[in-house]
Write a protein that holds these residues in place. Sequence first.
Motif, short mmCIF file in Angstrom:
data_model
loop_
_atom_site.label_atom_id
_atom_site.label_comp_id
_atom_site.label_asym_id
_atom_site.label_seq_id
_atom_site.Cartn_x
_atom_site.Cartn_y
_atom_site.Cartn_z
N PRO A 31 0.83 -1.21 0.00
CA PRO A 31 0.00 0.00 0.00
C PRO A 31 0.86 1.25 0.00
O PRO A 31 1.88 1.32 0.70
CB PRO A 31 -0.78 -0.10 1.32
N ALA A 33 0.40 5.39 0.39
CA ALA A 33 -0.54 6.49 0.67
C ALA A 33 0.12 7.79 0.25
O ALA A 33 0.20 8.08 -0.95
CB ALA A 33 -0.94 6.45 2.15
N GLY A 34 0.66 8.56 1.20
CA GLY A 34 1.34 9.80 0.82
C GLY A 34 2.69 9.53 0.17
O GLY A 34 3.22 10.38 -0.54
N GLY A 35 3.25 8.37 0.44
CA GLY A 35 4.55 8.02 -0.12
C GLY A 35 5.72 8.71 0.57
O GLY A 35 6.87 8.54 0.15
N THR A 36 5.46 9.46 1.64
CA THR A 36 6.55 10.25 2.23
C THR A 36 7.57 9.38 2.96
O THR A 36 8.72 9.78 3.13
CB THR A 36 6.01 11.33 3.20
N ASP A 37 7.18 8.20 3.38
CA ASP A 37 8.16 7.24 3.90
C ASP A 37 8.63 6.32 2.77
O ASP A 37 9.82 6.09 2.60
CB ASP A 37 7.55 6.38 5.02
N LEU A 38 7.66 5.83 1.98
CA LEU A 38 8.02 4.83 0.96
C LEU A 38 9.00 5.38 -0.08
O LEU A 38 9.94 4.69 -0.47
CB LEU A 38 6.76 4.29 0.28
N GLY A 103 6.93 17.00 9.92
CA GLY A 103 7.62 17.62 8.78
C GLY A 103 7.17 19.06 8.59
O GLY A 103 6.84 19.76 9.53
N THR A 112 -0.17 10.61 5.68
CA THR A 112 -1.44 10.18 6.27
C THR A 112 -1.23 9.59 7.65
O THR A 112 -0.13 9.15 8.01
CB THR A 112 -2.09 9.11 5.37
N ASN A 116 1.70 6.89 8.99
CA ASN A 116 2.53 7.11 10.18
C ASN A 116 2.46 5.89 11.10
O ASN A 116 3.47 5.42 11.61
CB ASN A 116 2.02 8.37 10.90
N ASP A 125 5.35 10.90 15.23
CA ASP A 125 4.79 11.91 16.14
C ASP A 125 3.36 11.63 16.59
O ASP A 125 2.95 12.03 17.67
CB ASP A 125 4.84 13.29 15.49
N ILE A 168 -5.18 -0.82 7.05
CA ILE A 168 -5.73 0.02 8.13
C ILE A 168 -6.77 0.91 7.47
O ILE A 168 -6.45 1.68 6.56
CB ILE A 168 -4.63 0.88 8.77
N LYS A 186 6.82 17.78 21.34
CA LYS A 186 7.89 17.06 20.62
C LYS A 186 9.19 17.82 20.85
O LYS A 186 9.21 19.04 20.69
CB LYS A 186 7.53 17.06 19.14
#
Length: 288
Positions: A31, A33-38, A103, A112, A116, A125, A168, A186
């Motif tokens: 999956p 989603a935002g792709g910010t990790d992938l 970020g 998303t 996270n 976070d 999820i 944080k």
Amino acid sequence: MRSALSALELSRPRRLDEALELMAMRDRPTPLAGGTDLYVYLNAGTLSATRFMDVTRVAELKRLRVAREAVTIGGGVTFRELREHAAIRRRFPSLAAAAAEVGAWQIQNRATLAGNVANASPAGDSLPVLLAHDAVVQVRSLRGGRDIPFAELYRGYRDLALEPDELITAITLPEPPRGARAFFRKVGTRRAQSISKVVFAGVIALERGRVTHARLAYGSMAPVPARARHAEAALLGRALTTAAAAEARESLARDLVPIDDIRSDREYRMNVAGNLLERFLHPLLKPA
Ligand SMILES: Cc1cc2nc3c(=O)[nH]c(=O)nc-3n(C[C@H](O)[C@H](O)[C@H](O)COP(=O)(O)OP(=O)(O)OC[C@H]3O[C@@H](n4cnc5c(N)ncnc54)[C@H](O)[C@@H]3O)c2cc1C
């Protein structure tokens, strides 16, 4: 090794049942989603997957349902949507605050909540906030749906209690006890765009001066987000005095065995964890 983008396969389902069918296949896609990790992992060459499923068009994942007893946030809701949502800001201000610290705007526009959670970084976070709010994670597969209490989601470092075919779909936050106060902070190296060294979320409720509900949750302190249960126990049922707060702070040593890593050492993290707890409790203290 980096993957050439042209070597990647992408499906783009529009409905949840189509997405679940793809997840049920033996060569199921990852999956996205935002792709910010992938994208970071693909770029770094640490992700070998080549089949992806973009879930951003799946309408069911974008819903945010507000009811009196709970708020249910679709897995595909972004941090920007969370930080701007009136009911989230009013009823779950610590989630809105965490969303505003993920970020910068560019990341918050794409990243998303489910991403996270599923990425499962100990420094994520939103995770201590979800833990402090007794969140429940709703997952679905073609076999059906189930609810996983957030406190039971992580079995170990980046190890989720999810079956490979499960997505999820949403995360539910029950309404906190009446009059509860929530806190989020944080601590990172810089004011903006830093990975947390310590992240803390708390929820506390008092009735006639006594603590009736206490949740203290930390991130970046252990392989998974952790509740400080001894510190919570030091507060529960007591008047919130300087002595009770000091005892809770001391109890943190029994709850947290902070990690030593490139961002920070153990002693610093422990000290910051105690300071954050004091910051939360101090405005609520009553004279001994
Ligand atoms: C510059 C930068 C700064 C960042 N700063 C922060 C920060 O301050 N705080 C922080 O917590 N994070 C930060 N991150 C990390 C990242 O933005 C978040 O973890 C984000 O929430 C990931 O969401 P996403 O939608 O982009 O996930 P993706 O990258 O699309 O996916 C992440 C993981 O979740 C899985 N996934 C996605 N959706 C689902 C679903 N519905 N069901 C099951 N699995 C799913 C994917 O398969 C993947 O394993 C930062 C990243 C970057 C690049």
